[in-house]
Design a protein around this motif. Structure first.
Motif, PDB file in Angstrom:
ATOM      1  N   ILE A   1      10.355   1.153   6.988  1.00 35.60           N
ATOM      2  CA  ILE A   1       9.702   0.170   7.859  1.00 35.60           C
ATOM      3  C   ILE A   1       8.956  -0.863   7.032  1.00 35.60           C
ATOM      4  O   ILE A   1       8.715  -0.666   5.843  1.00 35.60           O
ATOM      5  CB  ILE A   1       8.696   0.818   8.848  1.00 35.60           C
ATOM      6  N   GLU A   2       8.564  -1.942   7.702  1.00 39.09           N
ATOM      7  CA  GLU A   2       7.626  -2.914   7.154  1.00 39.09           C
ATOM      8  C   GLU A   2       6.504  -3.063   8.165  1.00 39.09           C
ATOM      9  O   GLU A   2       6.748  -3.036   9.372  1.00 39.09           O
ATOM     10  CB  GLU A   2       8.275  -4.287   6.954  1.00 39.09           C
ATOM     11  N   VAL A   3       5.286  -3.211   7.671  1.00 38.73           N
ATOM     12  CA  VAL A   3       4.130  -3.458   8.540  1.00 38.73           C
ATOM     13  C   VAL A   3       3.358  -4.628   7.958  1.00 38.73           C
ATOM     14  O   VAL A   3       3.053  -4.646   6.766  1.00 38.73           O
ATOM     15  CB  VAL A   3       3.211  -2.224   8.649  1.00 38.73           C
ATOM     16  N   GLY A   4       3.048  -5.584   8.824  1.00 40.75           N
ATOM     17  CA  GLY A   4       2.260  -6.732   8.416  1.00 40.75           C
ATOM     18  C   GLY A   4       1.165  -7.013   9.429  1.00 40.75           C
ATOM     19  O   GLY A   4       1.345  -6.802  10.631  1.00 40.75           O
ATOM     20  N   ILE A   5       0.035  -7.458   8.933  1.00 39.01           N
ATOM     21  CA  ILE A   5      -1.081  -7.901   9.770  1.00 39.01           C
ATOM     22  C   ILE A   5      -1.249  -9.378   9.455  1.00 39.01           C
ATOM     23  O   ILE A   5      -1.615  -9.750   8.345  1.00 39.01           O
ATOM     24  CB  ILE A   5      -2.362  -7.105   9.472  1.00 39.01           C
ATOM     25  N   LYS A   6      -0.911 -10.214  10.427  1.00 37.92           N
ATOM     26  CA  LYS A   6      -0.801 -11.640  10.175  1.00 37.92           C
ATOM     27  C   LYS A   6      -1.813 -12.424  11.002  1.00 37.92           C
ATOM     28  O   LYS A   6      -2.046 -12.094  12.161  1.00 37.92           O
ATOM     29  CB  LYS A   6       0.600 -12.114  10.557  1.00 37.92           C
ATOM     30  N   SER A   7      -2.390 -13.444  10.403  1.00 36.77           N
ATOM     31  CA  SER A   7      -3.309 -14.345  11.098  1.00 36.77           C
ATOM     32  C   SER A   7      -2.748 -15.757  11.026  1.00 36.77           C
ATOM     33  O   SER A   7      -2.263 -16.188   9.975  1.00 36.77           O
ATOM     34  CB  SER A   7      -4.693 -14.312  10.449  1.00 36.77           C
TER      35      SER A   7
ATOM     36  N   ILE B   1       0.856  -1.192   0.000  1.00 34.15           N
ATOM     37  CA  ILE B   1       0.000   0.000   0.000  1.00 34.15           C
ATOM     38  C   ILE B   1       0.888   1.235   0.000  1.00 34.15           C
ATOM     39  O   ILE B   1       0.609   2.216  -0.682  1.00 34.15           O
ATOM     40  CB  ILE B   1      -0.937  -0.002   1.226  1.00 34.15           C
ATOM     41  N   PHE B   2       1.985   1.174   0.767  1.00 29.36           N
ATOM     42  CA  PHE B   2       2.946   2.269   0.827  1.00 29.36           C
ATOM     43  C   PHE B   2       4.334   1.653   0.753  1.00 29.36           C
ATOM     44  O   PHE B   2       4.698   0.849   1.615  1.00 29.36           O
ATOM     45  CB  PHE B   2       2.768   3.052   2.136  1.00 29.36           C
ATOM     46  N   ARG B   3       5.075   1.988  -0.287  1.00 30.71           N
ATOM     47  CA  ARG B   3       6.413   1.415  -0.459  1.00 30.71           C
ATOM     48  C   ARG B   3       7.452   2.342   0.169  1.00 30.71           C
ATOM     49  O   ARG B   3       7.518   3.522  -0.164  1.00 30.71           O
ATOM     50  CB  ARG B   3       6.714   1.188  -1.933  1.00 30.71           C
TER      51      ARG B   3
END
Length: 107
Positions: free
Chosen positions: A28-34, A22-24
């Motif tokens: 940082i890196e952001v992840g939403i993990k399940s 969404i934003f390169r």
């Protein structure tokens, strides 16, 4: 305003120096993990990257400690990490800087 769907992104990673994002950014890196109960991540280490893991729901086991909702762990470069999901779990993970090739699996 733009809208996105999490399933359009690779394994939940939405911000960082990779595509799709969404934003390169290299910052940082952001992840939403399940994860499902019983899932595991292999033992690994980052040489340069710091990683913050926030448990949003569920329980995981890291470093022989049970972490649950609203608990946070900080991994510094060189910290060996592996985890197991004790129950269905959602995490938010922030890594800095973004370095998608810095994860080294330990056998």
């Amino acid at each position: 305003m733009k809208c996105f769907k999490l399933e359009e992104y690779t394994r939940g990673w939405i911000v960082g120096d990779f595509m799709p994002a969404i934003f390169r950014t290299k910052a940082i890196e952001v992840g939403i993990k399940s994860y499902k109960k019983g899932e595991k991540e292999e033992k690994s280490v980052h040489k340069y990257t710091w990683e913050i893991t926030i448990v949003i729901s569920g329980e995981i086991k890291m470093y022989n400690k049970i972490l649950s909702k609203n608990e946070i762990i900080l991994l510094e470069p060189g910290d060996v990490s592996e985890f197991e999901c004790i129950e269905d779990t959602s995490l938010v993970i922030v890594k800095y800087p973004s370095n998608p090739n810095d994860k080294i699996t330990i056998k």
